[in-house]
Every structure is written in structure tokens, then in C-alpha cells.
Design an enzyme around this catalytic site. Structure first.
Site, short mmCIF file in Angstrom:
data_model
loop_
_atom_site.label_atom_id
_atom_site.label_comp_id
_atom_site.label_asym_id
_atom_site.label_seq_id
_atom_site.Cartn_x
_atom_site.Cartn_y
_atom_site.Cartn_z
N CYS A 75 40.12 35.43 40.89
CA CYS A 75 39.86 35.41 42.32
C CYS A 75 41.11 35.93 43.03
O CYS A 75 42.20 35.34 42.86
CB CYS A 75 39.56 33.97 42.73
N CYS A 185 38.30 42.00 45.83
CA CYS A 185 37.63 40.70 45.66
C CYS A 185 36.77 40.84 44.41
O CYS A 185 36.09 41.86 44.24
CB CYS A 185 36.78 40.43 46.89
N1 DGL Z 1 36.03 36.32 44.29
C1 DGL Z 1 36.92 35.88 45.33
C2 DGL Z 1 38.08 36.88 45.47
O1 DGL Z 1 38.32 37.64 44.55
C3 DGL Z 1 36.12 35.63 46.57
C4 DGL Z 1 36.87 34.86 47.56
C5 DGL Z 1 36.05 34.03 48.49
O2 DGL Z 1 35.42 33.09 48.02
O3 DGL Z 1 36.12 34.30 49.68
O4 DGL Z 1 38.78 36.93 46.44
#
Ligand code: DGL
Length: 264
Positions: A75, A185
Site C-alpha cells: 500500500c 496506488c
Molecule cells: N492500495 C492503497 C495504496 O496503494 C490504497 C489506499 C487507500 O486505501 O486509500 O495507496
């Protein structure tokens, strides 16, 4: 059991980090993995730094209890806000993910790159630091992908709602001669087919999934933690919300993969 056989732990605010999990599974097919999807608390990108740190600690402790030998913070938002603290607090190795603006800076011909990421990532100190290391000749057009994570978590990936939202984020970039788009993301690689429909082949799309898998391998080798069996790895998933969309995303990687529902 030797610790080499222990699983690699992977966590994300939701199901997006499976885009990293699949790269790890491809590069390291003998490794066991445990994936934690904290979907109930998604999106992290709209939370304060302290909230992101607390959730990252909670996820880490869960994975440490499952005997993980290394943790991949799949993440960008959690990495850019919390990995420094996690590394200080725990002795286990952590691999993080950051938006690939450095590779994009090397590839751009127009010297204008675009980045789509969460508010939490774009506003973080780590992102600011990384951005400051790229050439001054390069302009970075940042866009917060408001609403994208929520739609993906709901399974609204290839829908007109998604296409409309993405078009509103990407058309201004096209007009500004962006020729490389960084997906900052881990949820966004699932949007590549829709993004392609919008931008055609005018833009290179860059994400960090493969680089994270390679770094995971390098660190496991360095720490002599690689799983040396010739058996296929065992994969376990944990989620604290409805598992339908997660099931859809991972079903093509094997019907036997177990998804555990968690009250977390
Ligand atoms: N997959 C997360 C990232 O890479 C998403 C973040 C979120 O939950 O806003 O930032």
C-alpha cells in the site's frame, strides 16, 4: 519448521495489494503467503497520518502472530506514512511500495509525467522527498484519485461510473502533454484496461508491482530466508468485509486459495 518455510505477510487497506501479491507469486512461486485485506478501513488515503500508522501497526501485529518472516506493505499510503515507524518498532524486514516517479522520469520524452495516487500518499513527506530527487527539468502533474479505491473495493472496475471518473482525471493530463502515467496506488493496476480505453497508446503506464517483487526476492536472499522447497507455495487470505470482489480477483490464480473472513 525452519523459518525459511514461514510465509511472506502482505497487507493493504483493501484488495488492491493483490496486484503486488500476484507479482510476488509469479517471481517466487515456492513461497507461502498470507494476505491481509483491511477493507473495512479503506480508504486509508483520506485518513490522518496517525490513523494510518495505527492501522499499519494493527495489520503488522496480525501478520507477525501468523509467523510471517517478512512483511510487504502493499500500500503506497501505508508505506509513505508508516513504514519508517514500523521498521523502528519491529525487527522483521519490511518491503514497501512507493510511486514509481523515478523510473517515469527516466522514460519521459515530453518531460511531463502524471501521477495518480491517494491524498495520503501525495501529501506525505516520503513522497515529497522522492519527488525532490528527480531532475528539475521534469514537471510532475499530481492528481488525487478521489473515489477510485471505493469503486474498486465495490467491484465497480469496468463500469461507466469508473470510466467517467477516470476520464475527468486523465483528460487534463493528456491536454498537458503527459507521456508517462505513474499509478501510485496498488488498487490502480486493475484499472489499466479502462485507462487504456481513455488514453489509447499515447501514454506509458508505470506501476511498481514487479519492482516490489524483485526487492522482496533480494531481501529474502540477503537474509537467507528464501523458501528452498520445490513445492508450490500455499496462499491464505484474510478479509474483514465481504469477500466477493477479492474472490473474483484471485480466482484465476487457483480455486484452492482459501479466503478467511475476519472480525478485525
Ligand atoms: N492500495 C492503497 C495504496 O496503494 C490504497 C489506499 C487507500 O486505501 O486509500 O495507496
Amino acid at each position: 519448521m525452519k523459518s525459511n518455510n514461514f510465509p511472506i505477510g502482505i497487507f493493504d487497506s483493501g484488495i488492491g495489494g493483490t496486484s503486488i501479491w500476484r507479482e510476488i507469486k509469479t517471481l517466487l512461486p515456492n513461497e507461502n503467503t498470507i494476505y491481509l485485506s483491511d477493507s473495512r478501513n479503506a480508504p486509508y488515503g483520506e485518513k490522518s497520518k496517525q490513523e494510518i500508522i495505527n492501522l499499519s501497526i494493527k495489520n503488522t501485529e496480525f501478520l507477525i502472530k501468523q509467523n510471517c518472516k517478512l512483511i510487504v506493505v502493499a500500500c503506497n499510503t501505508a508505506t509513505t506514512n508508516a513504514i519508517k515507524i514500523l521498521r523502528k518498532k519491529y525487527s522483521i524486514p519490511f518491503i514497501g511500495i512507493e510511486p514509481a516517479i523515478k523510473p517515469a522520469a527516466l522514460k519521459t520524452k515530453t518531460n511531463i509525467i502524471g501521477i495518480l495516487a491517494t491524498k495520503g500518499t501525495l501529501n506525505s513527506k516520503l513522497f515529497e522527498k522522492t519527488s525532490s530527487t528527480i531532475s528539475r527539468k521534469i514537471t510532475v502533474k499530481e492528481k488525487i484519485g478521489t473515489g477510485l479505491v471505493e469503486l474498486i473495493e465495490n467491484g465497480d472496475i469496468d463500469t461507466s461510473k469508473m470510466k467517467e471518473l477516470l476520464t475527468s482525471y486523465l483528460e487534463p493530463m493528456l491536454k498537458k502533454q503527459v507521456d508517462c502515467l505513474v499509478l501510485g496506488c496498488t488498487h490502480y493496476p486493475y484499472l489499466i484496461p479502462v485507462i487504456r480505453e481513455i488514453v489509447g497508446d499515447k501514454i506509458q503506464i508505470i506501476d511498481s508491482g514487479e519492482a516490489v517483487a524483485r526487492q522482496t526476492k533480494t531481501i529474502l536472499e540477503k537474509k537467507q530466508l528464501l523458501n528452498n522447497t520445490s513445492k508450490d507455495g500455499n496462499h491464505q487470505f484474510y478479509i474483514n468485509k465481504d469477500k466477493k470482489v477479492l474472490e473474483m480477483l484471485i480466482s484465476k490464480y487457483g480455486k484452492k486459495i482459501k479466503i478467511n473472513q475476519l472480525d478485525f
